[in-house]
Design a protein around this motif. Sequence first.
Motif, short mmCIF file in Angstrom:
data_model
loop_
_atom_site.label_atom_id
_atom_site.label_comp_id
_atom_site.label_asym_id
_atom_site.label_seq_id
_atom_site.Cartn_x
_atom_site.Cartn_y
_atom_site.Cartn_z
N LEU A 89 0.83 -1.20 0.00
CA LEU A 89 0.00 0.00 0.00
C LEU A 89 0.87 1.26 0.00
O LEU A 89 0.55 2.24 -0.67
CB LEU A 89 -0.92 -0.02 1.22
N SER A 90 1.96 1.23 0.73
CA SER A 90 2.85 2.40 0.77
C SER A 90 3.44 2.69 -0.60
O SER A 90 3.59 3.85 -1.00
CB SER A 90 3.96 2.21 1.80
N LYS A 91 3.77 1.63 -1.36
CA LYS A 91 4.29 1.81 -2.71
C LYS A 91 3.23 2.39 -3.63
O LYS A 91 3.52 3.23 -4.49
CB LYS A 91 4.79 0.47 -3.27
N LEU A 92 1.99 1.96 -3.43
CA LEU A 92 0.90 2.50 -4.23
C LEU A 92 0.73 4.00 -3.96
O LEU A 92 0.57 4.79 -4.90
CB LEU A 92 -0.40 1.77 -3.93
N ILE A 93 0.78 4.39 -2.68
CA ILE A 93 0.64 5.80 -2.33
C ILE A 93 1.78 6.61 -2.94
O ILE A 93 1.57 7.71 -3.47
CB ILE A 93 0.59 5.98 -0.81
N ASP A 143 -10.75 -1.71 6.36
CA ASP A 143 -9.83 -0.66 6.78
C ASP A 143 -8.40 -1.19 6.73
O ASP A 143 -8.09 -2.24 7.32
CB ASP A 143 -10.20 -0.23 8.20
N SER A 144 -7.51 -0.48 6.05
CA SER A 144 -6.13 -0.95 5.90
C SER A 144 -5.42 -1.08 7.24
O SER A 144 -4.53 -1.91 7.41
CB SER A 144 -5.34 -0.01 4.98
N SER A 145 -5.82 -0.25 8.23
CA SER A 145 -5.18 -0.34 9.54
C SER A 145 -5.53 -1.64 10.26
O SER A 145 -4.83 -2.07 11.17
CB SER A 145 -5.57 0.86 10.41
N ALA A 146 -6.63 -2.26 9.85
CA ALA A 146 -7.01 -3.55 10.42
C ALA A 146 -6.34 -4.70 9.67
O ALA A 146 -6.45 -5.86 10.09
CB ALA A 146 -8.53 -3.72 10.38
N LEU A 147 -5.66 -4.38 8.59
CA LEU A 147 -4.90 -5.38 7.83
C LEU A 147 -3.44 -5.27 8.26
O LEU A 147 -3.11 -5.53 9.39
CB LEU A 147 -5.10 -5.15 6.33
N LYS A 148 -2.58 -4.81 7.35
CA LYS A 148 -1.17 -4.62 7.71
C LYS A 148 -0.72 -3.19 7.46
O LYS A 148 0.47 -2.94 7.25
CB LYS A 148 -0.29 -5.60 6.94
N GLY A 149 -1.70 -2.26 7.49
CA GLY A 149 -1.36 -0.86 7.31
C GLY A 149 -0.63 -0.61 6.01
O GLY A 149 -1.01 -1.17 4.96
N PRO A 150 0.42 0.20 6.02
CA PRO A 150 1.16 0.51 4.79
C PRO A 150 1.85 -0.70 4.18
O PRO A 150 2.23 -0.68 3.01
CB PRO A 150 2.19 1.56 5.24
N ILE A 189 -5.64 10.43 5.97
CA ILE A 189 -6.58 9.77 5.07
C ILE A 189 -6.95 8.41 5.65
O ILE A 189 -6.19 7.80 6.40
CB ILE A 189 -6.00 9.57 3.65
N LEU A 190 -8.15 7.99 5.31
CA LEU A 190 -8.58 6.62 5.59
C LEU A 190 -8.42 5.84 4.30
O LEU A 190 -8.79 6.32 3.23
CB LEU A 190 -10.04 6.58 6.03
N ILE A 191 -7.86 4.64 4.39
CA ILE A 191 -7.67 3.81 3.20
C ILE A 191 -8.34 2.46 3.43
O ILE A 191 -8.07 1.79 4.43
CB ILE A 191 -6.18 3.60 2.88
N ALA A 192 -9.23 2.11 2.52
CA ALA A 192 -9.90 0.81 2.59
C ALA A 192 -9.44 -0.05 1.42
O ALA A 192 -9.31 0.44 0.30
CB ALA A 192 -11.41 0.98 2.57
#
Length: 207
Positions: free
Chosen positions: A28-32, A59-66, A51-54
């Motif tokens: 996700l961080s690479k995508l951002i 919710d990405s924070s409930a996954l592995k975040g960045p 920002i909130l990212i889904a």
Amino acid sequence: MITVKLLGGAKKAFGLEKFEIDLDNVTLSKLIDYLLSVKPADTLELDTKNILIAVNGADSSALKGPNTVLHSGDVVSIIPVIHGGGRLCFKVDSKNAELFCIKNQKGKNYDFLTLLRKKFPALVMEGVSPKTITGILHAKKILAQTIYAKKHHLLLAKKTETDILLRFAATTQISGAINAVGIEKFDEFVIIALGNKSALDKIHNHL
């Protein structure tokens, strides 16, 4: 292809509501980073810290975040939640609503929310942890349930704002809801405000 959906100020930053990117097996961080590299220079800035990212509705924070790994076919939704830039306003059943990101209350989150409720009594307000809201559609769905319940005398609690809290936590126990999605233990939190446009404008200017 990874589909990116942009809401609120993010849409203004890119001038698009949705686009597809030919990437696979990226974090996700690479995508951002990629999104920031292709963002038009003459548009609003995208504050990636607010920002909130889904990812596929979660919710990405409930996954592995960045570090969440994205694959072809995934849908990523980006929703700014900070005040001062693009406002995150929407309507639910003809009623106006807005989300505000609140920071740095130094452990006094509930006191801050209580003062806001007293200062803006025309608004229904509830605070939830930032990881609770997976996107604007999620917030709309919860508020729609609360509005329907109030209209038909089916609220889960005496107060409308408490009903909102309970529905975000998916429980009927207030203590459980506070533990699950309450705001006191977070450095920042999201206020969900429901009311008329003029009252929302006033609290926006205040914040």
